[in-house]
Scaffold this active site. Structure first.
Site, mmCIF file in Angstrom:
data_model
loop_
_atom_site.group_PDB
_atom_site.id
_atom_site.type_symbol
_atom_site.label_atom_id
_atom_site.label_comp_id
_atom_site.label_asym_id
_atom_site.label_seq_id
_atom_site.Cartn_x
_atom_site.Cartn_y
_atom_site.Cartn_z
ATOM 1 C CG HIS A 91 -1.887 1.105 1.328
ATOM 2 N ND1 HIS A 91 -3.186 0.855 1.682
ATOM 3 C CD2 HIS A 91 -1.811 2.435 1.116
ATOM 4 C CE1 HIS A 91 -3.869 1.995 1.687
ATOM 5 N NE2 HIS A 91 -3.032 2.978 1.338
ATOM 6 C CG LEU A 92 2.088 5.282 -2.582
ATOM 7 C CD1 LEU A 92 3.292 4.780 -3.373
ATOM 8 C CD2 LEU A 92 1.313 6.323 -3.376
ATOM 9 C CG HIS A 93 4.274 2.981 3.021
ATOM 10 N ND1 HIS A 93 4.024 1.826 2.310
ATOM 11 C CD2 HIS A 93 5.454 2.775 3.645
ATOM 12 C CE1 HIS A 93 5.000 0.962 2.502
ATOM 13 N NE2 HIS A 93 5.894 1.514 3.303
ATOM 14 C CG LEU A 94 6.460 10.405 1.886
ATOM 15 C CD1 LEU A 94 7.574 10.209 0.863
ATOM 16 C CD2 LEU A 94 5.827 11.789 1.757
#
Length: 165
Positions: free
Chosen positions: A119-122
């Site tokens: 899950h995209l995460h910065l």
């Protein structure tokens, strides 16, 4: 295919399982440092530095390889929120690291297969690092890690429609 820790469908249940989606939806408890209609921010469960925050979009996006040019504004928003949230956290009073750290904070994304959650995460990281080898995992321009700026350049600076990048 049972990779539920990576946010995929399981053969057994056919249900999408993602720990970050669970945090966003409130199905699992997590202290949110920031929340708006597009993203949430919380501390990493496995911090590598004095502060290690994750900015997670509410919409489930898999990885940087699944982004479209139309996701440009979301990535820019994630960076802005991450920088603002990280800047509001004071260093611990007993920390000898009140001075600026050479190189400053790190903002970026792991590339598959080096991401731990699908899950995209910065990652928003404020050194000092907990271990001397940990900066290697977050080294810009490597096969496994890309900065926000590099990702935005790859997306082309366009928030218009387009295919996956």
């Amino acid at each position: 295919m049972i990779r539920n820790c990576f946010g995929s469908l399981t053969k057994r249940t056919g249900v999408h399982e993602c720990v970050f989606c669970d945090y966003v939806a409130g199905r699992k408890e997590r202290e949110l440092l920031y929340s708006d209609d597009r993203v949430v921010v919380f501390r990493s469960r496995t911090p590598v530095a004095a502060e290690h925050l994750l900015v997670v979009p509410r919409e489930h996006l898999g990885t940087v390889h699944e982004l479209r040019p139309s996701d440009y504004d979301l990535i820019k928003h994630m960076e802005d929120v991450g920088r603002k949230t990280l800047s509001t956290i004071p260093p611990p009073p007993d920390s000898p690291h009140h001075a600026a750290v050479p190189g400053g904070p790190v903002f970026g994304f792991h590339r598959p297969p080096f991401n731990s959650v699908h899950h995209l995460h910065l990652h928003c990281i404020k050194p000092p690092w907990r271990q001397p080898w940990q900066p290697i995992r977050f080294q810009p321009g490597t096969l496994w890690f890309t900065t926000v700026g590099a990702l935005l350049r790859r997306l082309g600076g366009s928030s218009g429609p387009g295919g996956r990048v």
